[in-house]
Design a protein around this motif. Structure first.
Motif, PDB file in Angstrom:
ATOM      1  N   GLU A   6       0.826  -1.213   0.000  1.00 43.34           N
ATOM      2  CA  GLU A   6       0.000   0.000   0.000  1.00 43.34           C
ATOM      3  C   GLU A   6       0.856   1.257   0.000  1.00 43.34           C
ATOM      4  OE1 GLU A   6      -1.832   1.278   3.913  1.00 43.34           O
ATOM      5  OE2 GLU A   6      -1.509  -0.864   4.315  1.00 43.34           O
ATOM      6  N   TYR A   7       2.123   1.131   0.367  1.00 43.07           N
ATOM      7  CA  TYR A   7       3.015   2.290   0.410  1.00 43.07           C
ATOM      8  C   TYR A   7       3.840   2.428  -0.866  1.00 43.07           C
ATOM      9  CZ  TYR A   7       1.856   2.254   5.378  1.00 43.07           C
ATOM     10  OH  TYR A   7       1.185   2.275   6.575  1.00 43.07           O
ATOM     11  N   LEU A   8       4.378   1.328  -1.358  1.00 48.12           N
ATOM     12  CA  LEU A   8       5.197   1.338  -2.567  1.00 48.12           C
ATOM     13  C   LEU A   8       4.945   0.054  -3.350  1.00 48.12           C
ATOM     14  CD1 LEU A   8       8.680   2.542  -1.191  1.00 48.12           C
ATOM     15  CD2 LEU A   8       7.057   3.897  -2.512  1.00 48.12           C
ATOM     16  N   PRO A   9       5.117   0.069  -4.686  1.00 46.37           N
ATOM     17  CA  PRO A   9       4.984  -1.173  -5.456  1.00 46.37           C
ATOM     18  C   PRO A   9       6.016  -2.202  -5.007  1.00 46.37           C
ATOM     19  CG  PRO A   9       5.034   0.747  -6.902  1.00 46.37           C
ATOM     20  CD  PRO A   9       5.401   1.235  -5.534  1.00 46.37           C
ATOM     21  N   VAL A  10       5.585  -3.452  -4.886  1.00 48.41           N
ATOM     22  CA  VAL A  10       6.466  -4.536  -4.420  1.00 48.41           C
ATOM     23  C   VAL A  10       6.542  -5.612  -5.494  1.00 48.41           C
ATOM     24  CG1 VAL A  10       6.823  -6.331  -2.685  1.00 48.41           C
ATOM     25  CG2 VAL A  10       5.866  -4.104  -2.004  1.00 48.41           C
ATOM     26  N   ASN A  11       7.762  -5.905  -5.958  1.00 48.97           N
ATOM     27  CA  ASN A  11       7.983  -6.988  -6.912  1.00 48.97           C
ATOM     28  C   ASN A  11       8.492  -8.197  -6.129  1.00 48.97           C
ATOM     29  OD1 ASN A  11       8.839  -8.772  -8.912  1.00 48.97           O
ATOM     30  ND2 ASN A  11       9.540  -7.137 -10.259  1.00 48.97           N
TER      31      ASN A  11
END
Length: 303
Positions: free
Chosen positions: A143-148
């Motif tokens: 929800e804070y940053l895109p996660v791969n």
């Protein structure tokens, strides 16, 4: 170097802040430095560490579950309660999702805790990290940053599992070399960690000036609550005081070098700051906590 670890970490954090242009150049080498540290861990890991899992599956299970439940959930709670930039929130959650740090084994020894349990928990959480850490970060930090998560999985395999495996293999193929190298490993590990800390601090000096006190407060709370909740979780499962000491320290002390490497690679230098500050603080707090716990005994009501 091992006995004065906290001093060197603090010193190089200060140097990174005062000489940011010098230490910022080390940022591309963070992953390599962590790989060297994990190779050193592979040189010292033994089959006995995993036999301990078979001998005491319940104790190790409590430690591993506590590690991967308490710190991630505490991180989420802190990001909800304390306002912080998204990059910092993601970095706090990331360091909370990392496996136990190897310095927890030393602190457990100093606390007169169950060292074999601590080493087994560190080994198991480290081996599980490629799967568990990306999954937890995806669930809690997206929800804070895109996660791969897939790329993070491959990165942890390369920077953690592969060096560990090579170190373990070197034990079997080059035993005389390993025996000669082991006395130097504390120096190698301390050097690697302090350079990672200095690089992250140097790359994020501006952000630290703006929000460093907030990040420090969050790290202190995260670390301290980890010790406390880990201790009482172990007590809730009926474990002895020596085991409670081991699990409390195991939960509270993270592999913050891995957190800094992952944050730098997948988020931003600012997201790596919580891990860098954690590296500084948990070695100070761990020594203080271990010193206090060493004085506690089973027949002491305060325990």
């Amino acid at each position: 170097m091992g006995k004065t670890f906290a001093f060197w970490v603090v010193l190089f954090a200060v140097l990174g802040f005062l000489l940011p242009d010098t230490f910022r150049q080390l940022t591309p080498w963070i992953v390599t430095l962590l790989g060297i540290i994990m190779f050193g861990m592979g040189l010292t890991i033994s089959a006995d560490d995993f036999r301990e899992v078979a001998r005491r599956p319940f104790d190790v299970g409590v430690g591993v579950l506590s590690q991967f439940l308490i710190m991630p959930l505490l991180a989420v709670l802190l990001t909800r309660l304390i306002p912080m930039p998204p990059e910092v929130a993601a970095g706090v959650i990331l360091v909370g999702c990392c496996p136990g740090g190897t310095s927890s084994n030393v602190m457990t020894y100093l606390s007169k805790g169950d060292v074999a349990l601590s080493v087994a928990c560190t080994s198991v959480t480290t081996l599980l990290a490629p799967l568990v850490t990306p999954f937890l970060v995806l669930m809690l930090a997206s929800e804070y940053l895109p996660v791969n998560a897939g790329a993070m999985f491959l990165s942890i395999v390369k920077v953690v599992l592969l060096p560990l495996a090579l170190g373990f293999l070197a034990q079997k193929l080059l035993p005389s070399f390993v025996r000669a190298a082991i006395p130097a490993l504390p120096l190698v590990s301390v050097t690697g960690i302090v350079l990672i800390v200095a690089a992250v601090v140097g790359a994020s000096k501006g952000a630290i000036v703006q929000s460093g006190l907030t990040i420090f407060a969050v790290v202190v709370l995260h670390n301290g609550l980890g010790y406390m909740v880990g201790f009482f979780a172990a007590r809730a499962f009926g474990l002895s005081l020596a085991k409670r000491k081991a699990i409390a320290i195991e939960v509270g002390m993270q592999n913050s070098g891995l957190g800094a490497a992952l944050a730098t690679a997948f988020f931003s230098p600012l997201a790596a700051v919580p891990s860098a500050i954690f590296s500084v603080w948990h070695n100070i707090s761990g020594a203080l906590f271990a010193n206090y716990m060493a004085r506690q005994t089973e027949d002491d009501p305060r325990a």
